[in-house]
Design a protein around this motif. Structure first.
Motif, PDB file in Angstrom:
ATOM      1  N   LEU A 125       0.825  -1.215   0.000  1.00  0.00           N
ATOM      2  CA  LEU A 125       0.000   0.000   0.000  1.00  0.00           C
ATOM      3  C   LEU A 125       0.861   1.267   0.000  1.00  0.00           C
ATOM      4  CD1 LEU A 125      -2.996   0.639  -0.016  1.00  0.00           C
ATOM      5  CD2 LEU A 125      -2.953   0.668   2.480  1.00  0.00           C
ATOM      6  N   LYS A 126       2.017   1.189   0.668  1.00  0.00           N
ATOM      7  CA  LYS A 126       2.831   2.406   0.773  1.00  0.00           C
ATOM      8  C   LYS A 126       3.465   2.780  -0.573  1.00  0.00           C
ATOM      9  CE  LYS A 126       7.112   0.331   2.718  1.00  0.00           C
ATOM     10  NZ  LYS A 126       6.995  -1.052   2.295  1.00  0.00           N
ATOM     11  N   PHE A 141      -7.024   3.369  -3.522  1.00  0.00           N
ATOM     12  CA  PHE A 141      -6.371   2.238  -2.850  1.00  0.00           C
ATOM     13  C   PHE A 141      -6.255   2.459  -1.340  1.00  0.00           C
ATOM     14  CE2 PHE A 141      -4.287   1.607  -7.120  1.00  0.00           C
ATOM     15  CZ  PHE A 141      -4.933   0.421  -7.401  1.00  0.00           C
ATOM     16  N   GLN A 142      -5.912   3.676  -0.957  1.00  0.00           N
ATOM     17  CA  GLN A 142      -5.676   3.956   0.460  1.00  0.00           C
ATOM     18  C   GLN A 142      -6.970   3.939   1.263  1.00  0.00           C
ATOM     19  OE1 GLN A 142      -2.548   4.498   1.547  1.00  0.00           O
ATOM     20  NE2 GLN A 142      -1.429   5.081  -0.304  1.00  0.00           N
ATOM     21  N   ASN A 144      -9.817   2.468   0.423  1.00  0.00           N
ATOM     22  CA  ASN A 144     -10.600   1.239   0.329  1.00  0.00           C
ATOM     23  C   ASN A 144      -9.661   0.069   0.075  1.00  0.00           C
ATOM     24  OD1 ASN A 144     -12.940  -0.353   0.134  1.00  0.00           O
ATOM     25  ND2 ASN A 144     -12.837  -0.258  -2.089  1.00  0.00           N
ATOM     26  N   GLU A 145      -8.940  -0.291   1.109  1.00  0.00           N
ATOM     27  CA  GLU A 145      -7.923  -1.323   0.943  1.00  0.00           C
ATOM     28  C   GLU A 145      -8.573  -2.666   0.616  1.00  0.00           C
ATOM     29  OE1 GLU A 145      -5.239  -1.515   4.199  1.00  0.00           O
ATOM     30  OE2 GLU A 145      -4.050  -3.100   3.263  1.00  0.00           O
ATOM     31  N   SER A 146      -8.167  -3.187  -0.532  1.00  0.00           N
ATOM     32  CA  SER A 146      -8.733  -4.462  -0.962  1.00  0.00           C
ATOM     33  C   SER A 146      -8.092  -5.602  -0.183  1.00  0.00           C
ATOM     34  CB  SER A 146      -8.498  -4.625  -2.468  1.00  0.00           C
ATOM     35  OG  SER A 146      -8.299  -5.972  -2.783  1.00  0.00           O
ATOM     36  N   LYS A 147      -8.904  -6.557   0.204  1.00  0.00           N
ATOM     37  CA  LYS A 147      -8.392  -7.676   0.991  1.00  0.00           C
ATOM     38  C   LYS A 147      -7.372  -8.491   0.201  1.00  0.00           C
ATOM     39  CE  LYS A 147     -12.524  -8.433   2.866  1.00  0.00           C
ATOM     40  NZ  LYS A 147     -13.687  -9.209   2.574  1.00  0.00           N
ATOM     41  N   GLY A 149      -5.412  -7.379  -2.064  1.00  0.00           N
ATOM     42  CA  GLY A 149      -4.197  -6.627  -2.310  1.00  0.00           C
ATOM     43  C   GLY A 149      -4.177  -5.933  -3.662  1.00  0.00           C
ATOM     44  N   ILE A 150      -3.057  -5.220  -3.876  1.00  0.00           N
ATOM     45  CA  ILE A 150      -2.884  -4.404  -5.082  1.00  0.00           C
ATOM     46  C   ILE A 150      -1.832  -5.068  -5.958  1.00  0.00           C
ATOM     47  CG2 ILE A 150      -2.216  -2.111  -5.919  1.00  0.00           C
ATOM     48  CD1 ILE A 150      -2.799  -1.148  -2.986  1.00  0.00           C
ATOM     49  N   ASP A 160      -6.678  -3.352  -8.148  1.00  0.00           N
ATOM     50  CA  ASP A 160      -6.970  -4.338  -7.106  1.00  0.00           C
ATOM     51  C   ASP A 160      -6.818  -5.704  -7.756  1.00  0.00           C
ATOM     52  OD1 ASP A 160      -7.954  -2.464  -5.157  1.00  0.00           O
ATOM     53  OD2 ASP A 160      -9.786  -2.299  -6.348  1.00  0.00           O
TER      54      ASP A 160
END
Ligand SMILES: [Zn+2]
Ligand SMILES: [Zn+2]
Length: 213
Positions: A125-126, A141-142, A144-147, A149-150, A160
């Motif tokens: 995420l960072k 992305f920040q 709504n963090e997808s479970k 991942g990105i 996502d």
């Protein structure tokens, strides 16, 4: 009749596509897929795609329709938010998916290779900017963090994983810039190889012309 959305959680589009969750009605009419239950008897391996040879079947009409429906829910949200540019982007993807559903995927690009999908990088995420959003669902992305991942494709577009994997299981390209990614499809592999050879041949000819002129 219960709709797909009554039966399946939209939170996990990838899971919803797995064979056990198939909406039998949408998949069976044009492309009855019995490969999970029956051993294949075809012996001419050269004529088969890896999907026919392996445990997984070729994508069928229902797979394209399900993804079009999922993208339709993203589009509805954009309509509510008034993001016309992204609506248009989703409209194009949905139109393409419905066309492909009509042809059971026969005229579109082949699926991305299994190893390519398996090896998609996990992007922490960072590493994404504060304003970056998934190109498909347009969720930040920040926020709504997808479970799941990105990830990013070689063209450097970020998604996502939940959004891009179902697309790659049907298409070997980036839905935004259409940059191609590898496929296991033998027809695609042969076309690629032929194009390479033609390029070498053309270059060799240029060299010869130069030598004898
Ligand atoms: Zn997304
Ligand atoms: Zn791209």
């Amino acid at each position: 009749m219960a709709s797909y959305f009554d039966d399946h959680s939209l939170e996990d589009p990838y899971k919803a596509r797995r064979p056990n969750n198939n909406n039998a009605n949408s998949n069976s009419r044009f492309n009855p897929d019995l490969s999970h239950f029956m051993p294949r008897e075809d012996t001419d391996e050269t004529a088969q795609t890896p999907y026919q040879m392996g445990a997984t079947s070729m994508p069928g009409e229902g797979d394209f329709r399900r993804l079009a429906q999922l993208f339709g829910t993203f589009r509805q949200r954009e309509e509510a938010l008034g993001d016309e540019e992204h609506q248009e982007f989703l409209d194009n993807l949905i139109t393409q998916l419905m066309d492909e559903a009509g042809a059971s995927g026969k005229h579109g690009p082949p699926p991305a290779s299994k190893s390519f999908i398996r090896d998609l990088p996990f992007v922490p995420l960072k590493e994404v900017k504060r304003d970056d959003a998934c190109i498909i669902c347009n969720e930040n992305f920040q926020e709504n963090e997808s479970k799941a991942g990105i990830t990013k494709l070689p063209c450097k577009h970020f998604f996502d994983r939940d959004c891009i994997v179902p697309w790659l299981e049907l298409h070997n390209n980036c839905p935004a810039c259409r940059a191609e990614v590898p496929s296991d499809d033998p027809v695609w592999i042969k076309k690629k190889r032929d194009a390479e050879l033609a390029k070498y041949a053309a270059e060799a000819e240029v060299d010869e012309d130069w030598m004898y002129s």
